[in-house]
Motif scaffolding. Sequence first.
Motif, PDB file in Angstrom:
ATOM      1  N   ALA A 225       0.728  -1.284  -0.139  1.00 25.56           N
ATOM      2  CA  ALA A 225       0.027   0.086   0.012  1.00 25.56           C
ATOM      3  C   ALA A 225       0.925   1.157  -0.100  1.00 25.56           C
ATOM      4  O   ALA A 225       0.603   2.210  -0.617  1.00 25.56           O
ATOM      5  CB  ALA A 225      -0.985   0.154   1.284  1.00 25.56           C
ATOM      6  N   ALA A 226       1.891   1.211   0.981  1.00 26.99           N
ATOM      7  CA  ALA A 226       3.008   2.428   1.031  1.00 26.99           C
ATOM      8  C   ALA A 226       3.750   2.468  -0.583  1.00 26.99           C
ATOM      9  O   ALA A 226       3.593   3.742  -0.933  1.00 26.99           O
ATOM     10  CB  ALA A 226       3.645   2.215   2.044  1.00 26.99           C
ATOM     11  N   TRP A 227       3.943   1.395  -0.902  1.00 24.04           N
ATOM     12  CA  TRP A 227       4.364   1.589  -2.379  1.00 24.04           C
ATOM     13  C   TRP A 227       3.784   2.130  -3.359  1.00 24.04           C
ATOM     14  O   TRP A 227       4.074   3.178  -4.159  1.00 24.04           O
ATOM     15  CB  TRP A 227       4.812   0.160  -2.945  1.00 24.04           C
ATOM     16  CG  TRP A 227       5.652   0.041  -4.246  1.00 24.04           C
ATOM     17  CD1 TRP A 227       6.980   0.004  -4.445  1.00 24.04           C
ATOM     18  CD2 TRP A 227       4.903  -0.129  -5.649  1.00 24.04           C
ATOM     19  NE1 TRP A 227       7.228   0.146  -5.665  1.00 24.04           N
ATOM     20  CE2 TRP A 227       6.078  -0.251  -6.436  1.00 24.04           C
ATOM     21  CE3 TRP A 227       3.849  -0.074  -5.942  1.00 24.04           C
ATOM     22  CZ2 TRP A 227       5.870  -0.053  -7.863  1.00 24.04           C
ATOM     23  CZ3 TRP A 227       3.529  -0.052  -7.215  1.00 24.04           C
ATOM     24  CH2 TRP A 227       4.489  -0.087  -8.230  1.00 24.04           C
ATOM     25  N   LEU A 228       2.418   1.687  -3.585  1.00 22.31           N
ATOM     26  CA  LEU A 228       1.636   2.258  -4.412  1.00 22.31           C
ATOM     27  C   LEU A 228       1.238   3.705  -4.091  1.00 22.31           C
ATOM     28  O   LEU A 228       1.127   4.626  -4.929  1.00 22.31           O
ATOM     29  CB  LEU A 228       0.166   1.465  -4.378  1.00 22.31           C
ATOM     30  CG  LEU A 228      -0.910   2.030  -5.524  1.00 22.31           C
ATOM     31  CD1 LEU A 228      -0.449   1.597  -6.614  1.00 22.31           C
ATOM     32  CD2 LEU A 228      -2.275   1.045  -5.193  1.00 22.31           C
ATOM     33  N   VAL A 236      -3.632   6.780   2.253  1.00 29.59           N
ATOM     34  CA  VAL A 236      -3.570   5.311   2.747  1.00 29.59           C
ATOM     35  C   VAL A 236      -4.564   5.432   3.935  1.00 29.59           C
ATOM     36  O   VAL A 236      -4.515   6.249   4.891  1.00 29.59           O
ATOM     37  CB  VAL A 236      -2.196   4.580   3.342  1.00 29.59           C
ATOM     38  CG1 VAL A 236      -2.718   3.346   3.938  1.00 29.59           C
ATOM     39  CG2 VAL A 236      -1.421   4.559   1.832  1.00 29.59           C
ATOM     40  N   VAL A 237      -5.458   4.648   3.821  1.00 30.21           N
ATOM     41  CA  VAL A 237      -6.839   4.416   4.977  1.00 30.21           C
ATOM     42  C   VAL A 237      -6.644   3.254   5.956  1.00 30.21           C
ATOM     43  O   VAL A 237      -6.541   2.181   5.164  1.00 30.21           O
ATOM     44  CB  VAL A 237      -8.106   5.215   4.475  1.00 30.21           C
ATOM     45  CG1 VAL A 237      -9.149   5.038   5.652  1.00 30.21           C
ATOM     46  CG2 VAL A 237      -7.987   6.313   3.845  1.00 30.21           C
ATOM     47  N   GLN A 238      -6.914   3.076   7.049  1.00 30.06           N
ATOM     48  CA  GLN A 238      -6.999   2.012   7.647  1.00 30.06           C
ATOM     49  C   GLN A 238      -8.555   1.674   8.277  1.00 30.06           C
ATOM     50  O   GLN A 238      -9.107   2.397   8.316  1.00 30.06           O
ATOM     51  CB  GLN A 238      -6.181   1.886   8.896  1.00 30.06           C
ATOM     52  CG  GLN A 238      -4.597   1.830   8.614  1.00 30.06           C
ATOM     53  CD  GLN A 238      -3.812   1.293   9.778  1.00 30.06           C
ATOM     54  OE1 GLN A 238      -4.294   1.046  10.959  1.00 30.06           O
ATOM     55  NE2 GLN A 238      -2.538   1.031   9.571  1.00 30.06           N
ATOM     56  N   THR A 239      -8.562   0.075   8.232  1.00 30.78           N
ATOM     57  CA  THR A 239     -10.016  -0.172   8.572  1.00 30.78           C
ATOM     58  C   THR A 239      -9.760  -1.438   9.510  1.00 30.78           C
ATOM     59  O   THR A 239      -8.809  -2.172   9.452  1.00 30.78           O
ATOM     60  CB  THR A 239     -10.769  -0.678   7.410  1.00 30.78           C
ATOM     61  OG1 THR A 239     -12.247  -0.715   7.733  1.00 30.78           O
ATOM     62  CG2 THR A 239     -10.424  -1.825   6.567  1.00 30.78           C
ATOM     63  N   PRO A 240     -10.720  -1.806  10.527  1.00 28.10           N
ATOM     64  CA  PRO A 240     -10.478  -3.072  11.147  1.00 28.10           C
ATOM     65  C   PRO A 240     -10.654  -4.336  10.618  1.00 28.10           C
ATOM     66  O   PRO A 240     -11.301  -4.211   9.287  1.00 28.10           O
ATOM     67  CB  PRO A 240     -11.896  -2.704  12.303  1.00 28.10           C
ATOM     68  CG  PRO A 240     -12.001  -1.268  12.330  1.00 28.10           C
ATOM     69  CD  PRO A 240     -11.710  -0.959  10.870  1.00 28.10           C
ATOM     70  N   GLY A 241      -9.886  -5.128  10.970  1.00 24.33           N
ATOM     71  CA  GLY A 241     -10.135  -6.538  10.441  1.00 24.33           C
ATOM     72  C   GLY A 241      -9.093  -7.162   9.616  1.00 24.33           C
ATOM     73  O   GLY A 241      -8.036  -6.575   9.727  1.00 24.33           O
ATOM     74  N   SER A 242      -9.167  -8.108   9.030  1.00 25.62           N
ATOM     75  CA  SER A 242      -8.333  -8.907   8.274  1.00 25.62           C
ATOM     76  C   SER A 242      -8.292  -8.677   6.679  1.00 25.62           C
ATOM     77  O   SER A 242      -8.632  -7.531   6.262  1.00 25.62           O
ATOM     78  CB  SER A 242      -8.600 -10.367   8.367  1.00 25.62           C
ATOM     79  OG  SER A 242      -9.806 -10.622   7.444  1.00 25.62           O
ATOM     80  N   HIS A 243      -7.697  -9.480   6.078  1.00 24.49           N
ATOM     81  CA  HIS A 243      -7.658  -9.152   4.678  1.00 24.49           C
ATOM     82  C   HIS A 243      -8.740  -9.302   3.860  1.00 24.49           C
ATOM     83  O   HIS A 243      -9.023  -8.792   2.656  1.00 24.49           O
ATOM     84  CB  HIS A 243      -6.473 -10.256   3.692  1.00 24.49           C
ATOM     85  CG  HIS A 243      -6.324 -10.076   2.295  1.00 24.49           C
ATOM     86  ND1 HIS A 243      -5.843  -8.728   1.837  1.00 24.49           N
ATOM     87  CD2 HIS A 243      -6.381 -10.973   1.380  1.00 24.49           C
ATOM     88  CE1 HIS A 243      -5.327  -9.132   0.593  1.00 24.49           C
ATOM     89  NE2 HIS A 243      -5.847 -10.233   0.354  1.00 24.49           N
ATOM     90  N   ALA A 244      -9.741  -9.792   4.691  1.00 19.32           N
ATOM     91  CA  ALA A 244     -11.065  -9.764   4.042  1.00 19.32           C
ATOM     92  C   ALA A 244     -12.037  -9.078   4.979  1.00 19.32           C
ATOM     93  O   ALA A 244     -13.027  -9.830   5.557  1.00 19.32           O
ATOM     94  CB  ALA A 244     -11.445 -11.184   3.823  1.00 19.32           C
TER      95      ALA A 244
END
Length: 265
Positions: A225-228, A236-244
């Motif tokens: 994400a940081a690369w992109l 870049v925004v964060q959300t709770p949880g896993s890859h899904a």
Amino acid sequence: MSSIAVNGAGIYHELRGTGPSVMFISGATGDAGHFERVADLLADEFTVLTYDRRGNSRSLPPRGWGTTSVAEQADDAAALLSELGLAPAAVYGNSYGATFALDLLLRHPGVVRSAVLHEPAMISVVDDPAAAQTSVRSAVQEGLARGGPPEAVDRFFRLVVGDATWDRLPTGLRDRMTSNGETLVGVELGTFESYRPDDSALAGITTPAHVLVSEDSPGFFHEAAAWLAGRTGFEVVQTPGSHAPQFDHPDELVRTIRPLLRMHT
């Protein structure tokens, strides 16, 4: 709930709600049901499109189809939006789906109003691609040895979201997902991970977009994400949880992305 001919494939899709259009693109196993809860919650404000990607669940592939590409998957998404009269739409992609959404931004910008890219599976951009894929490969190989492609899907998702979340999914959805094991293992897995647009193309994207990462995901997704973001200027925004998070934290995911989807309507 119906199917439409898109690029030679019959694409099953579902529409909910009214308002500005939003398309959701799923990752591994490619089923519209990945986003059922999320789509239901957002249908109060948006026209929400979910679909089974070609060769998955209720979307039958063309005869003889046995290979795919990021471009083919993005072309399907673009054609589906155009055929349904929903372009330009906000597009949310998860994992492989985020990679396809990024390709939409590059090659089909006219169908995209804005985008949220949740953890695109661009493994080639991280410092140690082999290490990033080790656990997935081990889970898939163990599943194949024990029960073939359906068991490989089972092991894959238990790794990604955990046993409790996987076991709580509706039986019909889990059955469709495991039935897509042949497509995942035989066609898709290992095909999309090397996708890496050049820096000049990424810098030229003008469509508004955000990169989303989950708090509990492995570090290499945050690295990608940081690369992109560094090459596009996307926040870049964060959300709770896993890859899904659509499975384990759908309500929180909706609270995170709703204001992002409202932008540029």
